[in-house]
Design a protein around this motif. Structure first.
Motif, short mmCIF file in Angstrom:
data_model
loop_
_atom_site.label_atom_id
_atom_site.label_comp_id
_atom_site.label_asym_id
_atom_site.label_seq_id
_atom_site.Cartn_x
_atom_site.Cartn_y
_atom_site.Cartn_z
N LYS A 1 -19.54 4.68 -6.26
CA LYS A 1 -19.66 3.40 -5.56
C LYS A 1 -18.80 2.32 -6.22
O LYS A 1 -18.69 2.27 -7.44
CB LYS A 1 -21.11 2.94 -5.50
CG LYS A 1 -22.05 3.91 -4.83
CD LYS A 1 -21.71 4.08 -3.36
CE LYS A 1 -22.71 5.01 -2.68
NZ LYS A 1 -22.26 5.51 -1.41
N THR A 2 -18.23 1.46 -5.39
CA THR A 2 -17.45 0.33 -5.86
C THR A 2 -18.38 -0.85 -6.12
O THR A 2 -19.14 -1.24 -5.24
CB THR A 2 -16.40 -0.08 -4.80
OG1 THR A 2 -15.55 1.05 -4.54
CG2 THR A 2 -15.55 -1.24 -5.27
N LYS B 1 -4.63 1.64 7.78
CA LYS B 1 -4.33 0.32 8.33
C LYS B 1 -4.00 -0.63 7.19
O LYS B 1 -4.47 -0.47 6.07
CB LYS B 1 -5.48 -0.20 9.18
CG LYS B 1 -6.75 -0.52 8.45
CD LYS B 1 -7.78 -1.09 9.41
CE LYS B 1 -9.00 -1.50 8.62
NZ LYS B 1 -9.99 -2.16 9.43
N SER B 2 -3.16 -1.60 7.51
CA SER B 2 -2.78 -2.61 6.52
C SER B 2 -3.65 -3.85 6.73
O SER B 2 -4.45 -3.91 7.65
CB SER B 2 -1.30 -2.95 6.65
OG SER B 2 -1.06 -3.64 7.85
N GLY B 3 -3.44 -4.83 5.86
CA GLY B 3 -4.20 -6.07 5.94
C GLY B 3 -5.58 -5.90 5.34
O GLY B 3 -5.95 -4.82 4.92
N HIS C 1 -9.19 -3.07 -1.30
CA HIS C 1 -10.38 -3.71 -1.81
C HIS C 1 -10.91 -4.75 -0.83
O HIS C 1 -12.12 -4.86 -0.64
CB HIS C 1 -10.11 -4.30 -3.20
CG HIS C 1 -9.96 -3.23 -4.22
ND1 HIS C 1 -8.73 -2.74 -4.60
CD2 HIS C 1 -10.89 -2.51 -4.90
CE1 HIS C 1 -8.92 -1.77 -5.49
NE2 HIS C 1 -10.22 -1.61 -5.69
N ALA C 2 -10.03 -5.49 -0.18
CA ALA C 2 -10.47 -6.46 0.82
C ALA C 2 -11.11 -5.75 2.01
O ALA C 2 -12.14 -6.19 2.52
CB ALA C 2 -9.30 -7.32 1.27
N GLN C 3 -10.52 -4.64 2.44
CA GLN C 3 -11.09 -3.87 3.55
C GLN C 3 -12.48 -3.34 3.22
O GLN C 3 -13.31 -3.16 4.10
CB GLN C 3 -10.17 -2.71 3.94
CG GLN C 3 -8.94 -3.11 4.70
CD GLN C 3 -8.06 -1.91 5.02
OE1 GLN C 3 -8.51 -0.77 5.10
NE2 GLN C 3 -6.77 -2.17 5.21
N SER C 4 -12.72 -3.09 1.94
CA SER C 4 -14.03 -2.54 1.55
C SER C 4 -15.04 -3.64 1.20
O SER C 4 -16.11 -3.35 0.69
CB SER C 4 -13.87 -1.55 0.40
OG SER C 4 -13.49 -2.22 -0.78
N TRP D 1 -6.44 4.19 3.63
CA TRP D 1 -7.49 4.93 4.34
C TRP D 1 -8.83 4.28 4.07
O TRP D 1 -9.09 3.82 2.97
CB TRP D 1 -7.56 6.38 3.83
CG TRP D 1 -6.35 7.19 4.08
CD1 TRP D 1 -5.36 7.47 3.18
CD2 TRP D 1 -5.98 7.85 5.29
NE1 TRP D 1 -4.40 8.26 3.77
CE2 TRP D 1 -4.76 8.52 5.06
CE3 TRP D 1 -6.58 7.94 6.55
CZ2 TRP D 1 -4.12 9.26 6.04
CZ3 TRP D 1 -5.93 8.68 7.53
CH2 TRP D 1 -4.73 9.33 7.27
N GLU D 2 -9.69 4.29 5.06
CA GLU D 2 -11.07 3.88 4.85
C GLU D 2 -11.81 5.08 4.28
O GLU D 2 -11.66 6.20 4.75
CB GLU D 2 -11.70 3.47 6.17
CG GLU D 2 -13.13 2.98 6.02
CD GLU D 2 -13.74 2.56 7.35
OE1 GLU D 2 -14.97 2.63 7.45
OE2 GLU D 2 -12.99 2.18 8.26
#
Length: 179
Positions: free
Chosen positions: A44-45, A24-26, A81-84, A36-37
């Motif tokens: 770990k990030t 997914k984007s965004g 990075h934003a998704q995570s 990908w998630e």
């Protein structure tokens, strides 16, 4: 059951079971940079640190109708990075463009005058600029390839050279990623 058809049956079951996850984007760059998630990674990030990166892009696609996958990687960096869970305020990205990728920064009018089609990268470049990405054109490539500032998408900066911009940004703590 006929076991000759078992692989097809298994494929159908997997396709409809929801096992396969989609990219997914965004949320930073919509419609570009799909990722990908990654559930529970072993490495770990550290979500408390700043991520300052400078992307160096010199290669453009052979076709004048293709999106430059290397420019899309900048959107992927921001979105993943934003998704995570990393706040956008901790993401600093710069993009230095030279070589054959330089034409990917042309406005639609300039691109159409040269290549007979609008720039397929324009929307992506504009969304990167809106997301706060500093996009820098190598001044040497600008002159060598006859790509003056007035032919570029508004917001693009021109530097003395890609090398100069890379050094300056690295001196400011940006980490290089060459694409």
């Amino acid at each position: 059951m006929n076991f000759h058809h078992f692989p097809l049956f298994l494929l159908i079951i997997v396709a409809f079971s929801g096992i396969s996850q989609e990219t997914k984007s965004g949320p930073i760059v919509e419609n570009y940079g799909a990722v990908w998630e990654i559930d529970n990674p072993d490495f770990k990030t550290d979500k408390s640190q700043a991520f300052k990166v400078v992307f160096d892009v010199k290669d453009g696609p052979k076709s004048d109708t293709e999106i430059n996958k290397n420019l899309n990687t900048v959107a992927r960096f921001l979105n993943m990075h934003a998704q995570s869970g990393i706040p956008a305020s901790q993401l600093k990205a710069a993009l230095i463009v030279h070589g054959t990728a330089a034409r990917n920064l042309l406005s639609d009018d300039a691109h159409k005058a040269r290549y007979k089609v609008e720039n397929p990268n324009r929307e992506l470049v504009e969304k990167l600029l809106e997301a706060g990405v500093e996009i820098i054109m190598c001044g040497q490539s600008s002159k060598t390839r006859d790509l003056p500032k007035e032919d570029l998408i508004p917001g693009i900066k021109i530097a003395l050279s890609a090398m100069t911009a890379n050094i300056q940004l690295q001196n400011q703590g940006y980490r290089p990623i060459n694409l």
